[in-house]
Design a protein around this motif. Structure first.
Motif, short mmCIF file in Angstrom:
data_model
loop_
_atom_site.label_atom_id
_atom_site.label_comp_id
_atom_site.label_asym_id
_atom_site.label_seq_id
_atom_site.Cartn_x
_atom_site.Cartn_y
_atom_site.Cartn_z
N VAL A 1 0.87 -1.17 0.00
CA VAL A 1 0.00 0.00 0.00
C VAL A 1 0.91 1.22 0.00
O VAL A 1 1.81 1.34 0.85
N ILE A 2 0.68 2.11 -0.96
CA ILE A 2 1.57 3.25 -1.17
C ILE A 2 0.77 4.55 -1.06
O ILE A 2 -0.31 4.68 -1.63
N THR A 3 1.34 5.51 -0.33
CA THR A 3 0.78 6.85 -0.27
C THR A 3 1.91 7.84 -0.02
O THR A 3 3.05 7.43 0.23
N GLY B 1 6.49 8.35 1.66
CA GLY B 1 7.63 9.26 1.58
C GLY B 1 7.42 10.44 2.50
O GLY B 1 7.04 10.28 3.65
N HIS B 2 7.64 11.62 1.97
CA HIS B 2 7.44 12.92 2.62
C HIS B 2 8.47 13.22 3.70
O HIS B 2 8.92 14.34 3.83
N CYS C 1 9.57 4.08 5.05
CA CYS C 1 9.68 5.43 4.49
C CYS C 1 10.79 5.42 3.46
O CYS C 1 11.92 4.98 3.73
N ALA C 2 10.46 5.90 2.27
CA ALA C 2 11.42 5.88 1.17
C ALA C 2 12.60 6.80 1.41
O ALA C 2 13.67 6.59 0.85
N GLY C 3 12.42 7.83 2.21
CA GLY C 3 13.51 8.78 2.41
C GLY C 3 13.57 9.76 1.26
O GLY C 3 12.55 10.19 0.74
N SER C 4 14.76 10.10 0.85
CA SER C 4 14.95 11.09 -0.21
C SER C 4 15.92 10.56 -1.25
O SER C 4 16.94 9.96 -0.91
N ALA C 5 15.61 10.80 -2.49
CA ALA C 5 16.53 10.39 -3.55
C ALA C 5 17.58 11.45 -3.81
O ALA C 5 18.62 11.17 -4.39
N THR C 6 17.33 12.69 -3.36
CA THR C 6 18.21 13.78 -3.76
C THR C 6 18.72 14.66 -2.62
O THR C 6 19.62 15.46 -2.84
N MET C 7 18.19 14.54 -1.41
CA MET C 7 18.62 15.43 -0.33
C MET C 7 19.99 15.00 0.18
O MET C 7 20.18 13.87 0.65
N GLU D 1 20.19 10.51 1.26
CA GLU D 1 19.79 9.72 0.10
C GLU D 1 19.47 8.30 0.55
O GLU D 1 20.19 7.71 1.34
N GLY D 2 18.37 7.77 0.03
CA GLY D 2 18.01 6.41 0.39
C GLY D 2 16.78 5.93 -0.35
O GLY D 2 16.07 6.71 -0.98
#
Length: 154
Positions: A55-57, A96-97, A115-121, A125-126
């Protein structure tokens, strides 16, 4: 609400918790009631019940410490969302978020939260790499940036 079935083993259910936030000090959202009702029905469907369910949001239902986020930053109806997710026998709740990659197990859910984390911060990154075995058990590996390359935490 968006549902994707992958082979006979996996279901992905996406819910839209984002909304316009016209003020810079607000970054909050909610999952509309119609989508929560749909999620409840989808999770009872025979085509879904035997699958591993993602489940993704967007907004986090819980912070890394297990607490709800602040009113002006979080998912307003997180408790209602998580109550519905109790019907998932094997699954994961992905969001995310929050710009930190974390994994959380709550006592009242069979599914873990990721939590996906951030691809660019920079410095945060994670992401997650998921493997689902034949018994529909999850193996989650954290993807992280070591300053030079992306690596997978074993």
């Amino acid at each position: 609400t968006l549902v994707r079935l992958i082979d006979d083993d996996i279901a992905i259910i996406a819910l839209n918790s984002s909304k316009p936030n016209p003020y810079p000090w607000r970054s909050d959202g909610y999952i509309p009631t119609i989508q929560l009702d749909a999620l409840k029905n989808i999770l009872q469907d025979e085509q879904i019940r035997h699958r591993f369910v993602f489940v993704i949001t967007h907004y986090a239902p819980r912070l890394a410490n297990g607490l709800p986020d602040k009113k002006l930053h979080g998912l307003h109806n997180a408790d209602e969302f998580l109550d519905i997710c109790q019907d998932i026998n094997q699954g994961a709740i992905i969001f995310g978020h929050i710009h930190h990659t974390y994994r959380l197990k709550l006592d009242n859910l069979k599914s873990e939260l990721f939590c996906a984390g951030s691809a660019t911060m920079d410095g945060r990154e994670g992401a997650w790499v998921f493997e689902i075995d034949n018994d529909k058990n999850i193996k989650a590996k954290k993807l992280y940036w070591n300053g030079k390359d992306f690596c997978i935490e074993e």
